[in-house]
Each structure stands twice: as C-alpha cells, then as structure tokens.
Motif scaffolding. Structure first.
Motif, PDB file in Angstrom:
ATOM      1  N   PRO A   1       0.696  -1.196  -0.050  1.00 36.70           N
ATOM      2  CA  PRO A   1      -0.016   0.003   0.002  1.00 36.70           C
ATOM      3  C   PRO A   1       0.704   1.282   0.034  1.00 36.70           C
ATOM      4  CG  PRO A   1      -0.003  -1.017   2.105  1.00 36.70           C
ATOM      5  CD  PRO A   1       0.851  -2.016   1.150  1.00 36.70           C
TER       6      PRO A   1
ATOM      7  N   LEU B   1      -1.682   8.714  -4.011  1.00 42.96           N
ATOM      8  CA  LEU B   1      -2.191   7.596  -3.726  1.00 42.96           C
ATOM      9  C   LEU B   1      -2.813   7.316  -2.378  1.00 42.96           C
ATOM     10  CD1 LEU B   1       0.145   5.198  -5.891  1.00 42.96           C
ATOM     11  CD2 LEU B   1      -2.197   6.178  -6.564  1.00 42.96           C
ATOM     12  N   TYR B   2      -2.097   7.982  -1.492  1.00 43.88           N
ATOM     13  CA  TYR B   2      -2.568   7.937   0.074  1.00 43.88           C
ATOM     14  C   TYR B   2      -3.804   8.739   0.127  1.00 43.88           C
ATOM     15  CZ  TYR B   2      -2.604   8.454   5.012  1.00 43.88           C
ATOM     16  OH  TYR B   2      -3.160   8.223   6.165  1.00 43.88           O
TER      17      TYR B   2
ATOM     18  N   ARG C   1      -6.882   6.807  -1.144  1.00 43.38           N
ATOM     19  CA  ARG C   1      -7.204   5.787  -0.529  1.00 43.38           C
ATOM     20  C   ARG C   1      -8.011   6.251   0.735  1.00 43.38           C
ATOM     21  NH1 ARG C   1      -5.476   0.429  -0.883  1.00 43.38           N
ATOM     22  NH2 ARG C   1      -3.530   0.150  -1.900  1.00 43.38           N
ATOM     23  N   GLU C   2      -7.773   7.424   1.197  1.00 41.46           N
ATOM     24  CA  GLU C   2      -8.689   8.155   2.160  1.00 41.46           C
ATOM     25  C   GLU C   2      -9.857   8.619   1.767  1.00 41.46           C
ATOM     26  OE1 GLU C   2      -7.521   8.557   5.635  1.00 41.46           O
ATOM     27  OE2 GLU C   2      -6.180   6.923   4.943  1.00 41.46           O
TER      28      GLU C   2
ATOM     29  N   HIS D   1     -13.267   1.971  -1.800  1.00 39.52           N
ATOM     30  CA  HIS D   1     -12.510   0.919  -2.150  1.00 39.52           C
ATOM     31  C   HIS D   1     -11.353   1.329  -3.155  1.00 39.52           C
ATOM     32  CE1 HIS D   1     -16.292  -0.796  -0.858  1.00 39.52           C
ATOM     33  NE2 HIS D   1     -15.718  -1.676  -0.093  1.00 39.52           N
ATOM     34  N   VAL D   2     -10.391   0.771  -3.069  1.00 42.44           N
ATOM     35  CA  VAL D   2      -9.237   1.374  -4.060  1.00 42.44           C
ATOM     36  C   VAL D   2      -8.692   0.243  -4.506  1.00 42.44           C
ATOM     37  CG1 VAL D   2      -7.124   2.945  -4.151  1.00 42.44           C
ATOM     38  CG2 VAL D   2      -9.080   3.586  -2.936  1.00 42.44           C
ATOM     39  N   HIS D   3      -8.227  -0.075  -5.948  1.00 41.14           N
ATOM     40  CA  HIS D   3      -7.389  -0.959  -6.502  1.00 41.14           C
ATOM     41  C   HIS D   3      -6.091  -0.361  -7.193  1.00 41.14           C
ATOM     42  CE1 HIS D   3      -5.645  -4.723  -8.098  1.00 41.14           C
ATOM     43  NE2 HIS D   3      -5.749  -3.792  -9.078  1.00 41.14           N
TER      44      HIS D   3
ATOM     45  N   PHE E   1     -11.063   3.150  -8.348  1.00 41.22           N
ATOM     46  CA  PHE E   1     -11.772   3.553  -6.805  1.00 41.22           C
ATOM     47  C   PHE E   1     -13.208   3.928  -7.018  1.00 41.22           C
ATOM     48  CE2 PHE E   1      -9.777   7.365  -8.572  1.00 41.22           C
ATOM     49  CZ  PHE E   1     -10.759   8.281  -8.485  1.00 41.22           C
TER      50      PHE E   1
END
Length: 149
Positions: free
Chosen positions: A95, A109-110, A113-114, A118-120, A134
């Motif tokens: 991650p 990218l962080y 995610r916040e 859902h994130v890929h 996402f």
C-alpha cells in the motif's frame, strides 16, 4: 439510472482539470451530494496527475502520450478508473504510504485511499501501464433528478 463516460486524454497538466470538471458536472446534474462529488473529484485529480507525471515511456511512441479516464455512476455507487501506458507500479502489493511533510510529491495515492471507499492500485495485465481504480457509495441531494430507485 446508469451514466458512464470515458476520456482519452493527452498526458498534459491541462487535462487534469478537464477530467475533474466533467466529473463534477456529471455528478451535479445527476444530483449527487456535493461533499461526495468533491471527494471523488479530488481523488480523480490525484489519479490523473499521477498518470500525467509517471504514465509514459518514451520507448512506446505515441501511445505513451495519453491516458484513459472512465467513470461509472451506477445505482448507489460511482466507480472511476485511470489507466496509463507507463512502466506501472513496482511492488504493486504494497500500500502507498504518505510522504514526509516536507515533500512536494508522494501524497496522491494515499489521499485517494483516504477519500474513496474501495481502491485498487495495480498494473495492466500483460503489458505496461498502471491502473488506479476507486469507488465510493453515493449520497443524493433531496429531489435529485437521477436518483436510483
């Protein structure tokens, strides 16, 4: 009701606000809650900026000069995918971690995610390129014209 669109954009900084404005306009027209729209637009901007900065390889000719953004509003969820033709991510199973406070780069990218549910983050199968996808559960404004029933 479902809405989807796909853009093929040049890897130029000017393409980032174009994608963001299209997403915001689509969500406003559909009646999505402005806070949800804002979160997704920031996440999209970060994914596009990453594709612009890292998504090309001079050895691939013209195809590395573009990236693709696809957005789906379907029922109660919005899914966004940004794909490029660059070298992809090294160690894609790790991650992303936030950058140090002093760094200008490394937070995108962080932040995605916040902001998303859902994130890929991974690489295209069998060829060069990164894919960041996402999604987020949608909330609707009262009397939204395109609310899913």
């Amino acid at each position: 009701m479902s809405i989807w669109w796909s853009l093929h954009l040049r890897r130029e900084a000017a393409s980032v606000p174009l994608a963001r404005r299209l997403l915001l306009g689509t969500m406003e027209t559909a009646g999505v809650d402005p806070d949800i729209s804002y979160d997704l637009s920031v996440a999209l901007s970060e994914a596009c900026a990453n594709a612009v900065e890292h998504g090309g390889d001079a050895g691939h000719g013209g195809c590395s000069e573009a990236y693709r953004v696809t957005a789906y509003l379907d029922g109660e969820k919005c899914r966004i995918e940004v794909a490029d033709s660059g070298p992809g991510f090294a160690g894609e199973d790790r991650p992303p971690r936030p950058a140090h406070d002093e760094c200008e780069n490394g937070r995108g990218l962080y932040l995605i995610r916040e902001l998303a549910d859902h994130v890929h983050i991974g690489n295209k199968p069998g060829r060069n390129g990164a894919v960041v996808s996402f999604d987020k559960i949608l909330k609707w404004k009262k009397d939204a014209p395109l609310v899913a029933v």
